[in-house]
Design a protein around this motif. Structure first.
Motif, mmCIF file in Angstrom:
data_model
loop_
_atom_site.group_PDB
_atom_site.id
_atom_site.type_symbol
_atom_site.label_atom_id
_atom_site.label_comp_id
_atom_site.label_asym_id
_atom_site.label_seq_id
_atom_site.Cartn_x
_atom_site.Cartn_y
_atom_site.Cartn_z
ATOM 1 N N ALA A 100 -12.224 -25.885 22.400
ATOM 2 C CA ALA A 100 -12.175 -25.008 21.219
ATOM 3 C C ALA A 100 -10.807 -24.310 21.118
ATOM 4 O O ALA A 100 -10.237 -24.204 20.021
ATOM 5 N N GLU A 101 -10.284 -23.856 22.259
ATOM 6 C CA GLU A 101 -8.976 -23.170 22.241
ATOM 7 C C GLU A 101 -7.849 -24.130 21.860
ATOM 8 O O GLU A 101 -6.911 -23.754 21.154
ATOM 9 N N ASN A 102 -7.958 -25.370 22.323
ATOM 10 C CA ASN A 102 -6.946 -26.374 21.940
ATOM 11 C C ASN A 102 -6.943 -26.605 20.430
ATOM 12 O O ASN A 102 -5.894 -26.659 19.800
ATOM 13 N N VAL A 103 -8.152 -26.733 19.868
ATOM 14 C CA VAL A 103 -8.263 -27.014 18.437
ATOM 15 C C VAL A 103 -7.819 -25.799 17.618
ATOM 16 O O VAL A 103 -7.220 -25.935 16.544
ATOM 17 N N ALA A 104 -8.083 -24.599 18.154
ATOM 18 C CA ALA A 104 -7.717 -23.367 17.442
ATOM 19 C C ALA A 104 -6.215 -23.097 17.485
ATOM 20 O O ALA A 104 -5.689 -22.342 16.660
ATOM 21 N N GLY A 112 -4.544 -15.890 6.995
ATOM 22 C CA GLY A 112 -5.937 -15.867 6.542
ATOM 23 C C GLY A 112 -6.950 -16.317 7.582
ATOM 24 O O GLY A 112 -8.105 -16.524 7.254
ATOM 25 N N TYR A 113 -6.506 -16.493 8.830
ATOM 26 C CA TYR A 113 -7.449 -16.893 9.865
ATOM 27 C C TYR A 113 -7.701 -15.757 10.851
ATOM 28 O O TYR A 113 -6.971 -15.592 11.829
ATOM 29 N N ASP A 114 -8.726 -14.940 10.576
ATOM 30 C CA ASP A 114 -9.121 -13.947 11.578
ATOM 31 C C ASP A 114 -10.025 -14.674 12.586
ATOM 32 O O ASP A 114 -10.254 -15.888 12.471
ATOM 33 N N LYS A 115 -10.537 -13.909 13.546
ATOM 34 C CA LYS A 115 -11.290 -14.541 14.630
ATOM 35 C C LYS A 115 -12.480 -15.350 14.110
ATOM 36 O O LYS A 115 -12.715 -16.485 14.547
ATOM 37 N N ALA A 116 -13.208 -14.778 13.162
ATOM 38 C CA ALA A 116 -14.404 -15.452 12.637
ATOM 39 C C ALA A 116 -14.022 -16.727 11.882
ATOM 40 O O ALA A 116 -14.687 -17.768 12.017
ATOM 41 N N ALA A 117 -12.933 -16.663 11.115
ATOM 42 C CA ALA A 117 -12.496 -17.826 10.342
ATOM 43 C C ALA A 117 -12.033 -18.949 11.278
ATOM 44 O O ALA A 117 -12.289 -20.133 11.025
ATOM 45 N N VAL A 118 -11.364 -18.563 12.366
ATOM 46 C CA VAL A 118 -10.916 -19.563 13.347
ATOM 47 C C VAL A 118 -12.137 -20.248 13.961
ATOM 48 O O VAL A 118 -12.198 -21.476 14.042
ATOM 49 N N GLN A 119 -13.112 -19.435 14.353
ATOM 50 C CA GLN A 119 -14.329 -19.994 14.974
ATOM 51 C C GLN A 119 -15.030 -20.972 14.034
ATOM 52 O O GLN A 119 -15.445 -22.060 14.448
ATOM 53 N N ARG A 121 -13.698 -22.638 11.507
ATOM 54 C CA ARG A 121 -12.874 -23.840 11.297
ATOM 55 C C ARG A 121 -12.938 -24.768 12.514
ATOM 56 O O ARG A 121 -13.028 -25.991 12.356
ATOM 57 N N VAL A 122 -12.930 -24.186 13.704
ATOM 58 C CA VAL A 122 -13.009 -25.002 14.928
ATOM 59 C C VAL A 122 -14.347 -25.737 14.963
ATOM 60 O O VAL A 122 -14.400 -26.941 15.261
ATOM 61 N N ALA A 123 -15.428 -25.035 14.602
ATOM 62 C CA ALA A 123 -16.754 -25.671 14.603
ATOM 63 C C ALA A 123 -16.776 -26.838 13.617
ATOM 64 O O ALA A 123 -17.296 -27.924 13.913
ATOM 65 N N GLU A 124 -16.156 -26.615 12.456
ATOM 66 C CA GLU A 124 -16.094 -27.652 11.429
ATOM 67 C C GLU A 124 -15.324 -28.882 11.944
ATOM 68 O O GLU A 124 -15.754 -30.023 11.786
ATOM 69 N N LEU A 125 -14.190 -28.621 12.569
ATOM 70 C CA LEU A 125 -13.339 -29.710 13.076
ATOM 71 C C LEU A 125 -14.026 -30.474 14.200
ATOM 72 O O LEU A 125 -13.956 -31.702 14.259
ATOM 73 N N LEU A 126 -14.699 -29.752 15.089
ATOM 74 C CA LEU A 126 -15.380 -30.432 16.195
ATOM 75 C C LEU A 126 -16.539 -31.280 15.667
ATOM 76 O O LEU A 126 -16.840 -32.337 16.226
ATOM 77 N N ALA A 127 -17.150 -30.830 14.560
ATOM 78 C CA ALA A 127 -18.220 -31.634 13.953
ATOM 79 C C ALA A 127 -17.631 -32.915 13.365
ATOM 80 O O ALA A 127 -18.209 -33.998 13.507
ATOM 81 N N ILE A 128 -16.455 -32.810 12.741
ATOM 82 C CA ILE A 128 -15.813 -34.000 12.152
ATOM 83 C C ILE A 128 -15.580 -35.073 13.223
ATOM 84 O O ILE A 128 -15.828 -36.250 13.011
ATOM 85 N N VAL A 129 -15.117 -34.632 14.401
ATOM 86 C CA VAL A 129 -14.798 -35.620 15.448
ATOM 87 C C VAL A 129 -15.968 -35.856 16.406
ATOM 88 O O VAL A 129 -15.827 -36.588 17.393
ATOM 89 N N GLY A 130 -17.111 -35.236 16.136
ATOM 90 C CA GLY A 130 -18.314 -35.477 16.943
ATOM 91 C C GLY A 130 -18.269 -34.881 18.331
ATOM 92 O O GLY A 130 -18.793 -35.462 19.287
ATOM 93 N N LEU A 131 -17.655 -33.713 18.458
ATOM 94 C CA LEU A 131 -17.587 -33.070 19.783
ATOM 95 C C LEU A 131 -18.159 -31.651 19.761
ATOM 96 O O LEU A 131 -17.740 -30.804 20.552
ATOM 97 N N GLU A 132 -19.113 -31.416 18.892
ATOM 98 C CA GLU A 132 -19.686 -30.066 18.754
ATOM 99 C C GLU A 132 -20.152 -29.514 20.095
ATOM 100 O O GLU A 132 -20.031 -28.315 20.362
ATOM 101 N N ASP A 133 -20.697 -30.392 20.921
ATOM 102 C CA ASP A 133 -21.301 -29.915 22.171
ATOM 103 C C ASP A 133 -20.300 -29.779 23.320
ATOM 104 O O ASP A 133 -20.677 -29.462 24.433
#
Ligand SMILES: Nc1ncnc2c1ncn2[C@@H]1O[C@H](COP(=O)(O)OP(=O)(O)OP(=O)(O)O)[C@@H](O)[C@H]1O
Length: 246
Positions: A100-104, A112-119, A121-133
Motif C-alpha cells: 500500500a505504501e509503495n502504491v501511495a 488534493g490527496y489527504d490521508k483518506a483520499a490516498v487510502q 485511491r490505493v484501494a482502487e488501484l490494488l483492486a485494478i491489479v487484483g492485489l486487494e488482499d
C-alpha cells in the motif's frame, strides 16, 4: 498522441562512441498498445528512457500534446512525467515499505490527496491489479508477478495517459505472463490508457499489441499495425524474428 521525429541518441563518454538510436520516426496513437521489439542491444531501452525523459535525445523531437518533451525542464518536465506511468524491469519497489505504501508513494506530491483520499485511491488501484488482499505485505513476500502488479498499480496512481513497460514478462513463467498480458489489455480497455511495451518476445506483441515498431541496430526497421507488419514483413530483422528468414 506521441510523434517521434528524427530521434537520435549518441552516448559519448570514456568508452567508444555508441549510436544507440539513429533517426527514429514513429507515431503512437492514443489508446494503442504499442510494442517495441528488437534483439538485445537494438536500442529499445534507450528509446524508453528518451520517452520517459530519463535520457535526453542527442537530436530530434518527441511531440506530446503539442509540446516537444525533449526540450522541457523544471516544472513542465515534472508535469509531463506525471502523465507517464513507467514499469521498470526489476520493478524498482521500495523494499522497506508495504504494498500500500509503495502504491501511495507517487501520490505524496499530488494536490488534493489527504490521508483518506490516498487510502481510497490505493484501494482502487490494488483492486485494478487484483492485489486487494496484499496491501500490508512487503515486496519480499510477493512473487515476481505480484511485484509487477504492484509496480503497475504504482505507475497508474497519478492517472497517467500512458503506461510504459520495460520487458514486462521477461522474468515471468508462461502462465503468469498470460495473466499479466490480460491485465495490461484490461487496463488499456477500461481506463483508456495508451500502453507502450518494450519486449524481445514476439509472442507478447502477437498476444496483445495493436501496433509494433521493429528496432534493429538503433534504427527503425519497420512499424505499423501488427497484422500488417507480421503479415507481410518487409525487413530482414522482422523476418528473422518471425523465423522466416530466407
Ligand atoms: N549509458 C550508456 N552509455 C553508453 N552506451 C550505452 C548506454 N546505454 C546504452 N548503451 C548502448 O546503446 C546500445 C543500445 O542499448 P539498449 O539498452 O537501448 O538496447 P536494448 O535493445 O534495450 O537491449 P536489451 O534488450 O539487451 O536490454 C547498446 O549498444 C548499449 O551498449
Amino acid at each position: 498522441m506521441i510523434t517521434i521525429s528524427h530521434l537520435t541518441k549518441i552516448f559519448e563518454g570514456k568508452g567508444p562512441r555508441v549510436t544507440a538510436l539513429e533517426d527514429v520516426n514513429l507515431e503512437i496513437g492514443k489508446g494503442d498498445i504499442y510494442g517495441i521489439i528488437g534483439m538485445s542491444g537494438a536500442g529499445k531501452s534507450t528509446l524508453l528512457r528518451c520517452l520517459t525523459l530519463l535520457e535526453r535525445p542527442t537530436s530530434g523531437q518527441i511531440m506530446l500534446a503539442g509540446q516537444d518533451i525533449a526540450s522541457l525542464s523544471g516544472a513542465q518536465l515534472r508535469a509531463a512525467r506525471r502523465g507517464m506511468g513507467v514499469v521498470f524491469q526489476g520493478y524498482n519497489l521500495l523494499m522497506q515499505k508495504t504494498v500500500a505504501e509503495n502504491v501511495a508513494f507517487p501520490l505524496r506530491l499530488e494536490k488534493g490527496y489527504d490521508k483518506a483520499a490516498v487510502q481510497a485511491r490505493v484501494a482502487e488501484l490494488l483492486a485494478i491489479v487484483g492485489l486487494e488482499d496484499r496491501a500490508g505485505a512487503y515486496p519480499a513476500q510477493l512473487s515476481g508477478g505480484q511485484k509487477q502488479r504492484v509496480a503497475i498499480a504504482r505507475a497508474l496512481a497519478t492517472q497517467p495517459e500512458m503506461l510504459l513497460c520495460d520487458e514486462p514478462t521477461s522474468a515471468l513463467d508462461p502462465l503468469t505472463t498470460k495473466s499479466m498480458l490480460a491485465l495490461l489489455t484490461d487496463i488499456n480497455k477500461k481506463l483508456g490508457v495508451t500502453i507502450i511495451i518494450i519486449t524481445h518476445e514476439l509472442s507478447v506483441v502477437q498476444a496483445i499489441c495493436s501496433h509494433v515498431a521493429v528496432i534493429s541496430e538503433g534504427r527503425l526497421a519497420e512499424s505499423g499495425a501488427v497484422a500488417d507488419v507480421f503479415g507481410s514483413p518487409r525487413s530482414a530483422v522482422t523476418k528473422l524474428l518471425l523465423g522466416r528468414e530466407e
